[in-house]
Design a protein around this motif. Sequence first.
Motif, mmCIF file in Angstrom:
data_model
loop_
_atom_site.group_PDB
_atom_site.id
_atom_site.type_symbol
_atom_site.label_atom_id
_atom_site.label_comp_id
_atom_site.label_asym_id
_atom_site.label_seq_id
_atom_site.Cartn_x
_atom_site.Cartn_y
_atom_site.Cartn_z
ATOM 1 N N LEU A 172 60.215 55.440 38.599
ATOM 2 C CA LEU A 172 59.026 54.958 39.304
ATOM 3 C C LEU A 172 59.357 54.527 40.726
ATOM 4 O O LEU A 172 58.584 54.784 41.662
ATOM 5 N N VAL A 173 60.502 53.895 40.906
ATOM 6 C CA VAL A 173 60.934 53.504 42.247
ATOM 7 C C VAL A 173 61.144 54.738 43.110
ATOM 8 O O VAL A 173 60.732 54.782 44.279
ATOM 9 N N GLY A 174 61.779 55.772 42.545
ATOM 10 C CA GLY A 174 62.016 56.998 43.291
ATOM 11 C C GLY A 174 60.731 57.671 43.740
ATOM 12 O O GLY A 174 60.619 58.107 44.893
ATOM 13 N N VAL A 175 59.754 57.755 42.848
ATOM 14 C CA VAL A 175 58.469 58.371 43.197
ATOM 15 C C VAL A 175 57.786 57.587 44.314
ATOM 16 O O VAL A 175 57.275 58.161 45.284
ATOM 17 N N ASN A 176 57.787 56.262 44.177
ATOM 18 C CA ASN A 176 57.158 55.421 45.201
ATOM 19 C C ASN A 176 57.847 55.549 46.553
ATOM 20 O O ASN A 176 57.183 55.623 47.595
ATOM 21 N N LEU A 177 59.170 55.569 46.555
ATOM 22 C CA LEU A 177 59.903 55.676 47.818
ATOM 23 C C LEU A 177 59.665 57.024 48.489
ATOM 24 O O LEU A 177 59.552 57.101 49.720
ATOM 25 N N LEU A 178 59.587 58.089 47.693
ATOM 26 C CA LEU A 178 59.291 59.403 48.263
ATOM 27 C C LEU A 178 57.929 59.404 48.954
ATOM 28 O O LEU A 178 57.767 59.968 50.040
ATOM 29 N N ILE A 179 56.947 58.778 48.315
ATOM 30 C CA ILE A 179 55.611 58.703 48.906
ATOM 31 C C ILE A 179 55.629 57.851 50.171
ATOM 32 O O ILE A 179 54.984 58.174 51.173
ATOM 33 N N VAL A 180 56.402 56.770 50.151
ATOM 34 C CA VAL A 180 56.470 55.856 51.289
ATOM 35 C C VAL A 180 57.042 56.540 52.525
ATOM 36 O O VAL A 180 56.559 56.322 53.653
ATOM 37 N N ILE A 181 58.074 57.383 52.349
ATOM 38 C CA ILE A 181 58.726 57.986 53.523
ATOM 39 C C ILE A 181 57.958 59.181 54.081
ATOM 40 O O ILE A 181 58.248 59.626 55.193
ATOM 41 N N LEU A 182 56.989 59.695 53.349
ATOM 42 C CA LEU A 182 56.250 60.872 53.806
ATOM 43 C C LEU A 182 55.628 60.685 55.200
ATOM 44 O O LEU A 182 55.846 61.527 56.087
ATOM 45 N N PRO A 183 54.851 59.623 55.441
ATOM 46 C CA PRO A 183 54.227 59.507 56.768
ATOM 47 C C PRO A 183 55.231 59.255 57.882
ATOM 48 O O PRO A 183 55.022 59.702 59.020
ATOM 49 N N PHE A 184 56.321 58.532 57.593
ATOM 50 C CA PHE A 184 57.343 58.302 58.612
ATOM 51 C C PHE A 184 57.971 59.632 59.049
ATOM 52 O O PHE A 184 58.169 59.880 60.237
ATOM 53 N N THR A 185 58.272 60.483 58.072
ATOM 54 C CA THR A 185 58.845 61.792 58.380
ATOM 55 C C THR A 185 57.844 62.666 59.113
ATOM 56 O O THR A 185 58.202 63.393 60.051
ATOM 57 N N ALA A 186 56.580 62.607 58.709
ATOM 58 C CA ALA A 186 55.550 63.414 59.349
ATOM 59 C C ALA A 186 55.330 62.993 60.800
ATOM 60 O O ALA A 186 55.154 63.841 61.683
#
Length: 276
Positions: A172-186
């Motif tokens: 669950l932490v991994g899924v949340n962190l992946l979602i969190v970094i999406l806009p920063f990378t974009a």
Amino acid sequence: MTPNAPSTFNNMLLIAVFECRKFLFNLRGMIALIAFALVWGMLLLYPIQGASTLLMQPNIKDLIDGLFGNNALNVLFDWPVAEMAIFWCFALYLFPMFSILIAADQFSSDKTRGTLRFYTIRTSKDSLLFGRFLGQILIQGLLILLTILATIALALSRDASLLLPAISSGALVGVNLLIVILPFTAVMTLLSLYASTARQAMVLATILWTVVSIALLILGNESRLFEGLQWLLPGAQLSNMINTNGLNSLAYAPIPLLQTAIALFLGRIYFQRSQL
């Protein structure tokens, strides 16, 4: 779906895999990996391990309530694995910062060298844009996975019976962190299209976050209408996510997903109209 859509998708995947391999086997990427491993190794062995031990003390909740207010961080005590709870607090802020660093040179160097024009002759701009974005997500996803596995190992060294809770919490932490970094990378995808160097892209990102944060703070104090504008800035939800656990953290997922879509849409428009 247009006839070229399958070809565009395949090219995007090939570019993403190439970007991932380039980072892992390039000297610059290896140096970044070593630095990343050293930083997280120190964090895991000292603050995370030490703080997780404190988190299990019976009187520590009263101390935290006294420092941060009642129930400010009460959900941290509900985590089944203390090490994963402390890791969550660190990772929620460190991975977005790391995302800005490693995703700053998606296009700027190629644009300066003139190789970006060469790439667009052999593939579409959409394939290149989304492929490189996906490649950055794959790289960061791998790093997130490695740190979660290290945190699980740290928890198991204390109590081997924590295997299943540690795996479920880590997922669950991994899924949340992946979602969190999406806009920063974009956002870094967009800025790297405009900047001439990776350093300039990072400077632009710093200016963007600073200016927008100050502007939203001022406007938010003037009218409640502007308080909703804070969600336009990637990472605005992080302070609210700290005191969440498990599936409850996914309640904030629509915010970064929408921010990512907007940033990539703007990046696509700029890339399509730019003269390489």
